[in-house]
Scaffold this motif. Structure first.
Motif, mmCIF file in Angstrom:
data_model
loop_
_atom_site.group_PDB
_atom_site.id
_atom_site.type_symbol
_atom_site.label_atom_id
_atom_site.label_comp_id
_atom_site.label_asym_id
_atom_site.label_seq_id
_atom_site.Cartn_x
_atom_site.Cartn_y
_atom_site.Cartn_z
ATOM 1 N N PRO A 142 -4.457 34.056 61.387
ATOM 2 C CA PRO A 142 -5.352 32.995 61.857
ATOM 3 C C PRO A 142 -5.302 31.720 61.015
ATOM 4 O O PRO A 142 -5.819 30.691 61.430
ATOM 5 N N ARG A 143 -4.694 31.796 59.828
ATOM 6 C CA ARG A 143 -4.552 30.621 58.971
ATOM 7 C C ARG A 143 -3.100 30.489 58.522
ATOM 8 O O ARG A 143 -2.367 31.469 58.493
ATOM 9 N N GLU A 144 -2.731 29.269 58.167
ATOM 10 C CA GLU A 144 -1.351 29.049 57.746
ATOM 11 C C GLU A 144 -1.062 29.750 56.420
ATOM 12 O O GLU A 144 -1.901 29.794 55.524
ATOM 13 N N GLN A 145 0.150 30.286 56.337
ATOM 14 C CA GLN A 145 0.661 30.862 55.100
ATOM 15 C C GLN A 145 2.041 30.278 54.838
ATOM 16 O O GLN A 145 2.792 30.003 55.772
ATOM 17 N N PHE A 146 2.354 30.110 53.565
ATOM 18 C CA PHE A 146 3.689 29.669 53.171
ATOM 19 C C PHE A 146 4.333 30.799 52.383
ATOM 20 O O PHE A 146 3.845 31.195 51.324
ATOM 21 N N ARG A 147 5.405 31.333 52.933
ATOM 22 C CA ARG A 147 6.100 32.485 52.363
ATOM 23 C C ARG A 147 7.502 32.062 51.931
ATOM 24 O O ARG A 147 8.116 31.191 52.557
ATOM 25 N N ILE A 148 8.002 32.702 50.884
ATOM 26 C CA ILE A 148 9.369 32.433 50.434
ATOM 27 C C ILE A 148 10.124 33.752 50.317
ATOM 28 O O ILE A 148 9.624 34.713 49.725
ATOM 29 N N LEU A 149 11.316 33.783 50.889
ATOM 30 C CA LEU A 149 12.244 34.887 50.671
ATOM 31 C C LEU A 149 13.233 34.421 49.608
ATOM 32 O O LEU A 149 13.971 33.454 49.817
ATOM 33 N N PHE A 150 13.217 35.081 48.462
ATOM 34 C CA PHE A 150 14.096 34.734 47.348
ATOM 35 C C PHE A 150 15.353 35.602 47.423
ATOM 36 O O PHE A 150 15.256 36.833 47.523
ATOM 37 N N LEU A 151 16.516 34.972 47.341
ATOM 38 C CA LEU A 151 17.787 35.677 47.501
ATOM 39 C C LEU A 151 18.642 35.551 46.249
ATOM 40 O O LEU A 151 18.547 34.568 45.507
ATOM 41 N N ASP A 152 19.518 36.552 46.047
ATOM 42 C CA ASP A 152 20.452 36.484 44.929
ATOM 43 C C ASP A 152 21.751 35.824 45.375
ATOM 44 O O ASP A 152 21.860 35.323 46.502
ATOM 45 N N ILE A 168 -6.292 26.382 59.182
ATOM 46 C CA ILE A 168 -5.692 26.685 60.480
ATOM 47 C C ILE A 168 -4.531 25.760 60.813
ATOM 48 O O ILE A 168 -3.742 26.061 61.712
ATOM 49 N N ASP A 169 -4.403 24.637 60.104
ATOM 50 C CA ASP A 169 -3.308 23.720 60.444
ATOM 51 C C ASP A 169 -2.643 23.070 59.231
ATOM 52 O O ASP A 169 -1.914 22.097 59.363
ATOM 53 N N HIS A 170 -2.867 23.626 58.042
ATOM 54 C CA HIS A 170 -2.242 23.019 56.859
ATOM 55 C C HIS A 170 -2.181 24.030 55.719
ATOM 56 O O HIS A 170 -3.128 24.788 55.495
ATOM 57 N N THR A 171 -1.047 24.023 55.027
ATOM 58 C CA THR A 171 -0.890 24.804 53.800
ATOM 59 C C THR A 171 -0.275 23.902 52.741
ATOM 60 O O THR A 171 0.794 23.328 52.968
ATOM 61 N N PRO A 172 -0.906 23.748 51.596
ATOM 62 C CA PRO A 172 -0.307 22.917 50.548
ATOM 63 C C PRO A 172 0.912 23.606 49.940
ATOM 64 O O PRO A 172 0.872 24.808 49.657
ATOM 65 N N VAL A 173 1.983 22.854 49.781
ATOM 66 C CA VAL A 173 3.212 23.384 49.182
ATOM 67 C C VAL A 173 3.633 22.440 48.062
ATOM 68 O O VAL A 173 3.680 21.219 48.252
ATOM 69 N N TYR A 174 3.952 23.010 46.908
ATOM 70 C CA TYR A 174 4.331 22.215 45.747
ATOM 71 C C TYR A 174 5.775 22.545 45.384
ATOM 72 O O TYR A 174 6.055 23.616 44.817
ATOM 73 N N PRO A 175 6.715 21.646 45.709
ATOM 74 C CA PRO A 175 8.141 21.923 45.468
ATOM 75 C C PRO A 175 8.445 22.364 44.041
ATOM 76 O O PRO A 175 9.275 23.256 43.822
ATOM 77 N N ARG A 176 7.773 21.769 43.064
ATOM 78 C CA ARG A 176 8.027 22.134 41.669
ATOM 79 C C ARG A 176 7.694 23.605 41.422
ATOM 80 O O ARG A 176 8.420 24.307 40.700
ATOM 81 N N GLU A 177 6.607 24.091 42.040
ATOM 82 C CA GLU A 177 6.220 25.492 41.876
ATOM 83 C C GLU A 177 7.199 26.429 42.587
ATOM 84 O O GLU A 177 7.470 27.536 42.117
ATOM 85 N N VAL A 178 7.719 25.974 43.718
ATOM 86 C CA VAL A 178 8.712 26.770 44.449
ATOM 87 C C VAL A 178 9.950 26.976 43.576
ATOM 88 O O VAL A 178 10.451 28.098 43.411
ATOM 89 N N VAL A 179 10.435 25.889 42.993
ATOM 90 C CA VAL A 179 11.637 25.959 42.157
ATOM 91 C C VAL A 179 11.372 26.764 40.887
ATOM 92 O O VAL A 179 12.211 27.575 40.457
ATOM 93 N N LYS A 180 10.211 26.574 40.300
ATOM 94 C CA LYS A 180 9.854 27.316 39.091
ATOM 95 C C LYS A 180 9.899 28.819 39.342
ATOM 96 O O LYS A 180 10.450 29.588 38.538
ATOM 97 N N ARG A 181 9.334 29.243 40.465
ATOM 98 C CA ARG A 181 9.320 30.678 40.771
ATOM 99 C C ARG A 181 10.732 31.191 41.049
ATOM 100 O O ARG A 181 11.085 32.315 40.649
ATOM 101 N N ALA A 182 11.555 30.389 41.701
ATOM 102 C CA ALA A 182 12.940 30.788 41.960
ATOM 103 C C ALA A 182 13.691 31.012 40.648
ATOM 104 O O ALA A 182 14.444 31.985 40.500
#
Length: 245
Positions: A142-152, A168-182
């Motif tokens: 019922p609410r937006e989720q941002f998921r990441i599949l990390f690959l080798d 219901i119509d927005h999920t904050p995404v922080y590119p720096r955090e995405v890269v950090k987790r990768a």
């Protein structure tokens, strides 16, 4: 005395004419559904019939057809029933805690099975399984989720994480955090996934801009973004397939 909720889900739909000695009136119907399922698989049953059959164990002493039809009428489809939040399921008359729990258990089992199809495999050669898993996991949220599949480096799945939950119509995404987790996971490639609770998977301008920011942040560090998939109950969209990245 049994709890009121148990009385509701096990007894409400049992209001029938006085039973004759012997098997309940619905027992023959249950056997016919089981036989059709055994012989023809799930395709042999209508959606409400498959749901009826799933409810046999939750409601052992009553006709499950009325509650199955009520659930389909409320949520629209078998998949949407399984994807519905537990508190909304329990708003349907005849659905108490036992039925709601069993429906969510079935949804969790389906999601786990689909995830098993992509774990340890080269994801890019199992694309239909990736889509099936993402839709099962997120399409009916019922609410937006941002998921990441990390690959080798072989494009096998390392980790699958929901990084953000939004409205219901927005999920904050922080590119720096995405890269950090990768980098923490030693991932060399990513597949971004999020859902549109509206059901329409068409990417918005904000979706496109966010994806490009992630791509630009990841590329200098040798991390590829293979795709950004948007899922909804009406289907899915691939930003790569749409040539938007």
């Amino acid at each position: 005395m049994a709890p009121e909720d148990d009385d509701d889900e096990r007894g409400f739909f049992a209001e029938k004419p006085v039973a004759r000695p012997g098997k309940p009136h619905y027992s023959g119907h249950r056997e016919r559904l089981r036989e059709r399922l055994r012989e023809g698989g799930q395709a042999a049953l209508a959606e409400y019939e498959l749901l009826e059959t799933l409810l046999f164990r939750s409601i052992p002493r009553a006709d499950t057809k009325p509650v199955a039809k009520a659930l389909i009428a409320r949520f629209g489809s078998f998949a949407e029933v399984l994807g519905a939040p537990e508190h909304l399921l329990r708003e349907v008359k005849g659905v108490g805690p036992a039925v709601a729990f069993d429906l969510k258990l079935a949804a969790a089992a389906a999601e786990r099975m689909l995830k098993g199809r992509i774990r340890g495999r080269q994801v890019l050669t199992s694309w239909s399984d990736v889509i099936d898993y993402c839709r099962a996991a997120m399409a009916f949220e019922p609410r937006e989720q941002f998921r990441i599949l990390f690959l080798d480096k072989k494009n096998a799945l390392i980790a699958d994480e929901v990084q953000q939950r939004g409205t219901i119509d927005h999920t904050p995404v922080y590119p720096r955090e995405v890269v950090k987790r990768a980098l923490e996971l030693s991932a060399t490639a990513l597949i971004l996934v999020h859902n549109h609770p509206s059901g329409d998977p068409t990417p918005s301008r904000a979706d496109i801009e966010m994806t490009r920011l992630v791509v630009e942040s990841a590329k200098p560090l040798g991390i590829a973004v293979h795709d950004h998939i948007i899922v909804g109950k009406n289907g899915h969209a691939s930003l790569k397939g749409l040539q938007l990245i």
